[in-house]
Structure formats: structure tokens, C-alpha cells
Write a protein that holds these residues in place. Structure first.
Motif, PDB file in Angstrom:
ATOM      1  N   TRP A 209       0.819  -1.216   0.000  1.00 51.63           N
ATOM      2  CA  TRP A 209       0.000   0.000   0.000  1.00 51.63           C
ATOM      3  C   TRP A 209       0.855   1.270   0.000  1.00 51.63           C
ATOM      4  O   TRP A 209       0.509   2.256  -0.658  1.00 51.63           O
ATOM      5  N   ASP A 210       1.995   1.243   0.736  1.00 51.26           N
ATOM      6  CA  ASP A 210       2.794   2.458   0.829  1.00 51.26           C
ATOM      7  C   ASP A 210       3.503   2.775  -0.480  1.00 51.26           C
ATOM      8  O   ASP A 210       3.648   3.958  -0.850  1.00 51.26           O
TER       9      ASP A 210
ATOM     10  N   ALA B 279      -5.565  -0.986   3.280  1.00 50.68           N
ATOM     11  CA  ALA B 279      -4.394  -1.186   4.140  1.00 50.68           C
ATOM     12  C   ALA B 279      -4.794  -1.415   5.586  1.00 50.68           C
ATOM     13  O   ALA B 279      -3.995  -1.947   6.373  1.00 50.68           O
TER      14      ALA B 279
ATOM     15  N   ARG C 248       7.484  10.532   2.531  1.00 56.64           N
ATOM     16  CA  ARG C 248       7.805   9.358   3.367  1.00 56.64           C
ATOM     17  C   ARG C 248       7.445   9.619   4.830  1.00 56.64           C
ATOM     18  O   ARG C 248       7.018   8.702   5.544  1.00 56.64           O
TER      19      ARG C 248
ATOM     20  N   LEU D 206       3.797   8.901   5.079  1.00 53.70           N
ATOM     21  CA  LEU D 206       3.512   7.473   4.966  1.00 53.70           C
ATOM     22  C   LEU D 206       3.968   6.727   6.207  1.00 53.70           C
ATOM     23  O   LEU D 206       3.304   5.773   6.654  1.00 53.70           O
ATOM     24  N   ASN D 207       5.077   7.160   6.797  1.00 53.33           N
ATOM     25  CA  ASN D 207       5.520   6.535   8.054  1.00 53.33           C
ATOM     26  C   ASN D 207       4.508   6.788   9.160  1.00 53.33           C
ATOM     27  O   ASN D 207       4.265   5.921  10.009  1.00 53.33           O
TER      28      ASN D 207
ATOM     29  N   ARG E  88       1.694   4.449   8.565  1.00 51.43           N
ATOM     30  CA  ARG E  88       2.133   3.096   8.960  1.00 51.43           C
ATOM     31  C   ARG E  88       2.060   2.931  10.471  1.00 51.43           C
ATOM     32  O   ARG E  88       1.671   1.875  10.978  1.00 51.43           O
ATOM     33  N   HIS E  89       2.428   3.980  11.207  1.00 55.16           N
ATOM     34  CA  HIS E  89       2.337   3.936  12.667  1.00 55.16           C
ATOM     35  C   HIS E  89       0.877   3.787  13.102  1.00 55.16           C
ATOM     36  O   HIS E  89       0.582   3.028  14.033  1.00 55.16           O
TER      37      HIS E  89
ATOM     38  N   LEU F 214      -1.487   2.325  11.458  1.00 59.01           N
ATOM     39  CA  LEU F 214      -1.890   0.950  11.172  1.00 59.01           C
ATOM     40  C   LEU F 214      -1.343  -0.011  12.221  1.00 59.01           C
ATOM     41  O   LEU F 214      -2.033  -0.943  12.654  1.00 59.01           O
ATOM     42  N   THR F 215      -0.092   0.208  12.641  1.00 61.77           N
ATOM     43  CA  THR F 215       0.518  -0.654  13.655  1.00 61.77           C
ATOM     44  C   THR F 215      -0.174  -0.490  14.989  1.00 61.77           C
ATOM     45  O   THR F 215      -0.443  -1.477  15.700  1.00 61.77           O
TER      46      THR F 215
END
Length: 203
Positions: free
Chosen positions: A71-72, A120, A189, A192-193, A196-197, A199-200
Motif C-alpha cells: 500500500w505504501d 491497508a 515518506r 507514509l511513516n 504506517r504507525h 496501522l501498527t
């Protein structure tokens, strides 16, 4: 000549490329198309309505087809294509900024981006917010990028850089005089990071 909506938008984008957003007026557009400005209002009730149509045409040029993959990586590609579309026209990012248009290609771009983030794992509300945040970053970055290009073309960029003399040389170069593509990718980025965080944290 029979004036159609598509001709007005075509002419407006051509005038935009020639004069920039500040030089785009209904009177000048009418002159460029060989009609009175009043004729334009039969297709667009206001200049803002015309700008909305121009914004949608700009977004139409963004390729939304994405190959399968993480996804990223697909998000990076999609954001890059938005930037590319904005750069196709002088002041393209300024036209799109704040348009809040419900035109078809604008909606399609938003829905495609949100669907990517929902797949995602982001909830729909957070996916919509994330799309807004990333889109605003892309538009804002590109506004600055296009403004810098105008200053470079006009020969006043060195003078602007001198205004930052109090900054350390490496800061001035990195923040203001670095390759726009490289800075864009770095900032993207970061976003996106952050996603991602999120999502985690939701796992």
C-alpha cells in the motif's frame, strides 16, 4: 465559433500557462477566445466555477491505475502522480488548492486514494483524513515549488537566498535550494511513516 464548456476550459488552461493565475480574468479569457466575457457566464456562473472545472481537468491527467503491491509503494506513486499533474500547468497547484470541487475526476482521485488506505487497514474516517493531509502536503509543496521556479526564471532567486543569510549555509541549501523532487519524496515518506504507525497502533 460555437462556444462549448470544453473550449472554455481549454482556453482557460492555455491562458493560465501564459499569464499565471493572477493574470487569468474572465475578460482576458473572453478576448483570447474571441467572445465577450458575458458569453463565458452562460457556461460558468462565476470565475470560481471555472476554476473548479480547471482543477478537475488538471486532476483528470493523473493516472490512477496502480499495479498490485504494498500500500505504501502505491501511495507514493499516487501522490507523485498528483504532483506531476499539478506541475503540468503554471500555477496548477494554486488552481487546485482550496477548490473543494465535487467534479468527477476530483472525486475519483479522492475515492481511489481513500480506498487504498482502507484496504491497508485504516478505518474509513481516518482514511479520509489521511487522504486530506497527504493531498494538502502535495498541493502545498507544489505551490512552493512552482513559486520557486517563477523566481528562478525571473532571476530573483539568488536575492531571495541572500535573505536567509542568517541561516547556516547547509540549512539554507537543504531547506530552500535542494532538488524539489528529493525534498518532496522525503516529506511524503514522513506522512507514509505516520500512516504506517497508525496501522501498527490499530493492530
Amino acid at each position: 465559433m460555437l462556444l462549448r464548456k470544453v473550449n472554455v476550459v481549454d482556453g482557460a488552461l492555455a491562458l493560465l500557462d501564459d499569464t499565471g493565475l493572477d493574470g487569468l480574468t474572465m475578460r482576458r479569457l473572453g478576448e483570447a477566445l474571441g467572445v465577450r466575457a458575458g458569453a463565458l457566464y452562460r457556461h460558468f456562473p462565476s470565475k470560481q466555477a471555472l476554476l473548479d472545472a480547471m482543477a478537475d481537468r488538471i486532476l483528470e491527467s493523473a493516472d490512477l491505475h496502480l499495479e498490485p503491491g504494498p500500500w505504501d509503494e502505491r501511495g507514493m506513486i499516487l501522490a507523485g502522480r498528483l504532483r506531476d499533474a499539478l506541475l503540468l500547468h503554471r500555477d496548477g497547484a494554486r488552481v487546485v488548492a482550496g477548490a473543494y470541487t465535487a467534479e468527477p475526476h476530483t472525486i475519483l482521485f479522492g475515492n481511489t486514494s481513500a480506498a487504498l488506505l482502507r484496504e491497508a487497514g485504516l478505518p474509513p474516517r481516518q482514511a479520509a483524513w489521511a487522504v486530506a493531509a497527504v493531498s494538502q502536503y502535495v498541493i502545498g509543496h507544489t505551490i512552493e515549488e512552482q513559486a520557486r521556479a517563477e523566481l528562478v526564471e525571473g532571476g530573483s532567486w539568488p536575492e531571495k537566498m541572500e535573505a536567509f543569510a542568517e541561516l547556516a549555509d547547509d540549512v539554507a541549501r537543504s531547506a530552500f535550494d535542494a532538488d524539489p523532487q528529493e525534498r518532496f519524496a522525503y516529506g511524503l515518506r514522513l506522512f507514509l511513516n505516520g500512516i504506517r504507525h497508525e496501522l501498527t497502533a490499530a493492530d
